[in-house]
Design a protein around this motif. Structure first.
Motif: not given
Length: 517
Positions: A345-351, A380-384, A391-394, A411-414
């Motif tokens: 599921l996370p990789f769908l948002g990343g795509w 880059t700033i938005t994506g990192l 990830l901290v929240a996870v 996390s992966t989507t953004v």
């Protein structure tokens, strides 16, 4: 595509600020007459072929992550029921206790007693080979053309994947060696892609074309993870590797039939599109011959900014890519099919976000709202940074599977927005040497793929919540560090060492003129 001062888009001199602004020049000719539509164009078809190619590539790469859950005899490989870790979260909510049983497999399918350290080594084995061929692949693709290396890399990896069940039966060392060989073959694919786009991508379409083609990686992970779980459950884990291998071989056949290295050699491209691409890219596109300015590259601060930032971004990405199914299995206790779908599921948002970010980035450049440097830094700033926070929240989601999956997906989507940032910045600073640069940056960027699964295996020996919290917080800290480095040292300027000789002379003349005035 002629400009007012006679320069092509990629060969204009430096402006007063010292930044090359070739993408922001106004053309004399009418845009509607000069720019062929992208729909059904040769360059768009190339992006789509690459998209499906990288979907296959990532399917071949991640299939072991889910299949590992079915390949391993959980009774022997997981912590015992009396251990302090592995059973902090209740298993009744999902009806699956992975500490006492393994996913059902059809009769006759072998399973293996590999501990978490062995699993981590096997999951990281791919990247040992992947490291080796990045730079040679980029260099050779820039000289000979990228199509043979991209197609051959996928074909070779697919063929080797067919041997995975045999290697697993022979022992973990054989499987480690086979996965390393697969990485060896696949290592040339991304540098070859960059070398091809140096010849094919008009500067004002770079972001959307390259993010579309590269987004196949996230899409491939999204499709492969649940499909792998379904196949493992229905047909047994060996079928996963047979089907993935056959899919890669079929794609390679279409690739070699339909694709050409350059617009000038494509048999089906329109004359209008061919000259649009060639004229808009200018002298900075095309192959680089045998000679490359290796020493200036190694001393280039912008290149090192890309290298360090990409390593930091990849740490979190590869951690999730290789270890997320294990987290879903051992901590949250999802069954095999739930595990596979939720891991995907996370990789769908990343795509989705990677494709959208490319369109938005090109739009900002076309409308002259921001410079290339500003666009790359924003994405880059938005994506990192934002993925680091999620990830901290996870890590602090505890046993709440809904929260954990939500934060992982966010996390992966953004993180997909970084596709329009550091991951295509090589072609901004040195279009002619883009394939070599991507080989260099991907070599360093692959180191996390080797180290992260091993570190994860070490931190999660007892499969405790505290161990996995350390994994996610470490990934977040590294990602935030990468955002800081790129913010301070990244750029979208074409570097002096990347200019052809005529452009270097022109840049020096323009700089001298600005100094005297």
């Amino acid at each position: 595509m002629a400009l007012q001062n006679g320069y092509s888009i990629n060969s204009s001199p430096l402006d007063e600020s010292g930044e090359a602004t070739p993408l922001l020049k106004k053309e004399v000719v009418d845009v509607d007459d000069s720019v062929p539509p992208q729909c059904c164009s040769a360059r768009c078809n190339l992006a789509i072929m690459m998209f499906f190619g990288f979907s296959v590539v990532y399917g071949l790469r991640v299939n072991l992550s889910v299949a590992m859950v079915a390949m391993v005899n959980g009774t022997n490989s997981q912590p015992s029921l009396n251990s302090s870790g592995g059973h902090e979260c209740p298993v009744s909510s999902h009806g699956y206790d992975n500490g006492s049983q393994t996913p059902d497999q059809p009769d006759g399918i072998p399973q293996y007693s590999w501990d978490s350290s062995t699993q981590g080594m096997l999951l990281g084995a791919f990247f040992f080979g992947y490291l080796v061929t990045q730079i040679p692949g980029g260099y050779l693709a820039g000289h000979f053309g990228g199509s043979i290396f991209l197609g051959g890399g996928v074909l070779g990896t697919a063929a080797l994947t067919l041997l995975t069940p045999l290697a697993a039966q022979l022992g973990p060392y054989w499987l480690f060696g086979l996965r390393a060989l697969e990485g060896f073959g696949e290592g040339v694919t991304f540098p070859a892609m960059m070398a091809m786009w140096a010849c094919w991508a008009p500067p004002l379409e770079r972001s959307r074309l390259m993010t579309l083609s590269g987004s196949g990686a996230n899409f491939g992970a999204f499709v492969a993870l649940p499909l792998t779980g379904f196949i493992c459950h229905s047909l047994g884990w060996p079928a996963v590797f047979y089907m993935c291998g056959v899919a890669g071989c079929i794609w390679a056949v279409f690739w070699f039939i339909l694709v050409s290295d350059q617009p000038g050699t494509h048999p089906r491209i329109s004359t209008r599109e061919k000259y649009y691409i060639i004229n808009s890219i200018g002298k900075e596109g095309g192959g680089h011959g045998w000679s490359v300015p290796l020493l200036p590259m190694m001393l280039s601060v912008p290149l090192w900014a890309i290298i360090v930032s990409q390593m930091c971004a990849n740490w979190g990405y590869y951690t999730l890519l290789t270890s997320l199914p294990t987290y879903m299995d051992t901590v949250l206790h999802f069954d095999l099919q739930q595990n596979a779908f939720l891991s995907a599921l996370p990789f769908l948002g990343g795509w989705a976000f990677s494709v959208i970010s490319g369109v938005v980035a090109d739009s900002l450049l076309e409308k002259e709202l921001l410079s290339v440097t500003a666009v790359r830094k924003i994405f880059t700033i938005t994506g990192l940074l934002l993925p680091a926070a999620f990830l901290v929240a996870v890590g602090y989601s505890g046993c709440n599977g809904v929260l954990a999956v939500t934060f992982l997906t966010l996390s992966t989507t953004v993180g997909g927005t970084s596709a329009a940032g550091i991951f295509i910045n090589q072609i901004d600073i040195a279009p002619r040497y883009a394939g070599v640069l991507l080989g260099i940056t991907n070599t360093f960027g692959t180191i996390p793929g080797v180290v992260a699964p091993i570190v994860t295996g070490y931190l999660t020996k007892d499969q405790s919540l505290a161990g996995w919290r350390s994994v996610f917080c470490l990934s977040a800290g590294i990602s935030a560090g990468g955002a800081l480095i790129y913010t301070l040292f990244g750029t979208g300027k074409v570097q002096k060492w990347a200019l052809v000789e005529e452009d270097q002379e022109q840049a020096e003349t323009e700089r001298d003129r600005l100094i005297t005035t």
